[in-house]
Write an enzyme that holds these catalytic residues in place. Structure first.
Site, PDB file in Angstrom:
ATOM      1  N   ARG A  41       0.825  -1.207   0.000  1.00 48.05           N
ATOM      2  CA  ARG A  41       0.000   0.000   0.000  1.00 48.05           C
ATOM      3  C   ARG A  41       0.860   1.258   0.000  1.00 48.05           C
ATOM      4  O   ARG A  41       0.515   2.267  -0.638  1.00 48.05           O
ATOM      5  CB  ARG A  41      -0.915  -0.019   1.225  1.00 48.05           C
ATOM      6  CG  ARG A  41      -1.909   1.134   1.307  1.00 48.05           C
ATOM      7  CD  ARG A  41      -2.922   0.846   2.395  1.00 48.05           C
ATOM      8  NE  ARG A  41      -3.913   1.914   2.500  1.00 48.05           N
ATOM      9  CZ  ARG A  41      -3.988   2.762   3.532  1.00 48.05           C
ATOM     10  NH1 ARG A  41      -3.114   2.667   4.531  1.00 48.05           N
ATOM     11  NH2 ARG A  41      -4.916   3.688   3.568  1.00 48.05           N
ATOM     12  N   HIS A  63       0.543   4.661  -2.405  1.00 45.46           N
ATOM     13  CA  HIS A  63       0.330   6.001  -1.868  1.00 45.46           C
ATOM     14  C   HIS A  63       1.505   6.926  -2.168  1.00 45.46           C
ATOM     15  O   HIS A  63       1.341   8.146  -2.193  1.00 45.46           O
ATOM     16  CB  HIS A  63       0.060   5.919  -0.365  1.00 45.46           C
ATOM     17  CG  HIS A  63      -1.314   5.441  -0.034  1.00 45.46           C
ATOM     18  ND1 HIS A  63      -2.033   5.900   1.038  1.00 45.46           N
ATOM     19  CD2 HIS A  63      -2.125   4.540  -0.663  1.00 45.46           C
ATOM     20  CE1 HIS A  63      -3.218   5.305   1.060  1.00 45.46           C
ATOM     21  NE2 HIS A  63      -3.284   4.474   0.049  1.00 45.46           N
ATOM     22  N   HIS A  67      -6.225  -5.597  -2.724  1.00 43.33           N
ATOM     23  CA  HIS A  67      -7.082  -5.754  -1.549  1.00 43.33           C
ATOM     24  C   HIS A  67      -7.333  -7.214  -1.221  1.00 43.33           C
ATOM     25  O   HIS A  67      -8.125  -7.519  -0.325  1.00 43.33           O
ATOM     26  CB  HIS A  67      -8.413  -5.033  -1.772  1.00 43.33           C
ATOM     27  CG  HIS A  67      -8.292  -3.540  -1.705  1.00 43.33           C
ATOM     28  ND1 HIS A  67      -9.349  -2.685  -1.935  1.00 43.33           N
ATOM     29  CD2 HIS A  67      -7.225  -2.736  -1.420  1.00 43.33           C
ATOM     30  CE1 HIS A  67      -8.943  -1.431  -1.798  1.00 43.33           C
ATOM     31  NE2 HIS A  67      -7.654  -1.447  -1.503  1.00 43.33           N
ATOM     32  N   THR A  68      -6.675  -8.105  -1.918  1.00 41.91           N
ATOM     33  CA  THR A  68      -6.735  -9.517  -1.539  1.00 41.91           C
ATOM     34  C   THR A  68      -5.998  -9.776  -0.232  1.00 41.91           C
ATOM     35  O   THR A  68      -6.177 -10.807   0.394  1.00 41.91           O
ATOM     36  CB  THR A  68      -6.154 -10.408  -2.659  1.00 41.91           C
ATOM     37  OG1 THR A  68      -6.289 -11.780  -2.282  1.00 41.91           O
ATOM     38  CG2 THR A  68      -4.673 -10.126  -2.892  1.00 41.91           C
ATOM     39  N   ASN A  93      -3.556   8.581   4.833  1.00 42.87           N
ATOM     40  CA  ASN A  93      -2.385   8.002   5.504  1.00 42.87           C
ATOM     41  C   ASN A  93      -2.433   8.066   7.025  1.00 42.87           C
ATOM     42  O   ASN A  93      -1.882   7.196   7.705  1.00 42.87           O
ATOM     43  CB  ASN A  93      -1.113   8.712   5.032  1.00 42.87           C
ATOM     44  CG  ASN A  93      -0.855   8.509   3.552  1.00 42.87           C
ATOM     45  OD1 ASN A  93      -1.333   7.553   2.956  1.00 42.87           O
ATOM     46  ND2 ASN A  93      -0.117   9.422   2.936  1.00 42.87           N
TER      47      ASN A  93
END
Length: 345
Positions: free
Chosen positions: A77, A81, A210-211, A111
């Site tokens: 992630r 970002h 998102h797994t 964040n």
């Protein structure tokens, strides 16, 4: 001795990545273009200046993952970002410097109280500064750590194009406005991806990250209680799943309560995420709209749900593409000695 042992294990980790790529055929030959900034990104960038770079990153990421299974998702992630704000330049790692020149992205809505893994990057950077001083950028560390985190959880491997340099600034407003939000409409999400040069295929494939990982109650509460400001739950959310979620995500309070984005295989990188969406059990609004608001994204959800291999192939390609967003190269930016602050001249 400890460092030597750790790096040795890192070599084994890197060898494992190579084995995964070789056996599965999921390796991606990156398209190395001239992204601007006066230079190219290519996997062999540190071949002569810091040949142990990927082994060091791999070892420390593996250690962090063994100590905390959530860390893989967090590091993956972090790369997203970072790249969506000013390009892949490690701006997300900068603390406020006290000069007022910029505000840290760590305090942005996407964040704050959410992004994590900074200490892992710090540890990697310290090890690389010891091995190859002032050579490896923080931006490249984040990119390789994201790939390694994917492989460690069972996902595909890919060659990471390298040669990024680190930014001298951060953008709080960019972090607040450019990163897709859980409650965004599909049109808004598509627009934010297109602004980065990413298309619908990239959007649906990269959403598959998102797994693994978790989301906070505050990120999806409205789906449970007032999706359309009418006091009713989201009709596209499986009622049984919604009832289960309400048990730990109340109408008020519990904002930081964590929920698996994929409760079926929370720590395994696979295509179950897409199967959940088809069962109306996508946790976030931004997940389920891939099925409900576009014919094209719906078709891709069906295809990736049916073929883990197809999903892996496209995810790897899209990660390489995302990693090429506006990197600083050549003489632009710098190689930070500490990822949290710019160098002092």
């Amino acid at each position: 001795m400890a460092a030597t042992m750790r790096w040795g294990r890192g070599a084994l980790v890197v060898a494992a990545f190579a084995a995964v790529v070789a056996v599965s055929g999921l390796g991606v030959a990156a398209n190395y273009g001239a992204p601007g900034g006066g230079g190219f990104l290519f996997p062999q960038f540190y071949q002569h200046t810091c040949p142990q770079m990927e082994a060091v990153v791999g070892a420390i990421v593996a250690k962090a993952h063994a100590e905390d299974p959530r860390m893989a998702a967090s590091l993956l992630r972090m790369h997203f970002h970072d790249c969506f704000v000013q390009g892949c330049d490690a701006s997300v790692l900068l603390d406020a410097d006290g000069s007022g020149r910029f505000a840290t992205e760590k305090r942005s809505n996407p964040n704050r109280d959410s992004l994590r893994g900074y200490e892992v990057i710090d540890e990697i950077k310290a090890a690389l500064e010891h091995a190859c001083p002032r050579t490896v950028s923080c931006a490249d560390i984040v990119a390789v750590a994201a790939r390694d985190s994917t492989v460690l959880t069972g996902g595909p491997g890919w060659e990471v194009p390298l040669g990024r340099r680190d930014s001298l600034t951060a953008s709080l407003s960019g972090s607040n406005n450019l990163i897709p939000a859980p409650n965004d409409t599909l049109a808004t999400i598509v627009g934010k991806f297109r602004n980065q040069g990413l298309d619908l295929v990239d959007l649906v494939a990269l959403s598959g990250s998102h797994t693994i990982g978790n989301s906070r109650c505050v990120s999806f509460r409205q789906r449970l209680y007032s999706q359309n400001n009418d006091g009713k739950p989201d009709f596209t959310l499986n009622p049984a799943y919604a009832a289960e979620l309400r048990g730990r995500c109340p109408r008020s309070g519990g904002d930081q309560n964590l929920f698996a984005l994929d409760p079926v295989s929370q720590f395994r990188f696979d295509n179950q995420y897409y199967r959940n969406i088809l069962a109306m059990s996508g946790l976030l609004n931004s997940d389920e709209v891939l099925l409900t608001q576009s014919h094209e994204t719906m078709e891709l959800v069906h295809r990736y749900a049916a073929s883990n291999e197809l999903f892996f192939q496209q995810f790897a390609k899209s990660m390489v593409k995302m990693g090429n967003i506006s990197p600083l190269t050549g003489h632009n930016g710098e190689i930070r000695m500490n990822c949290r602050r710019v160098n002092h001249f």
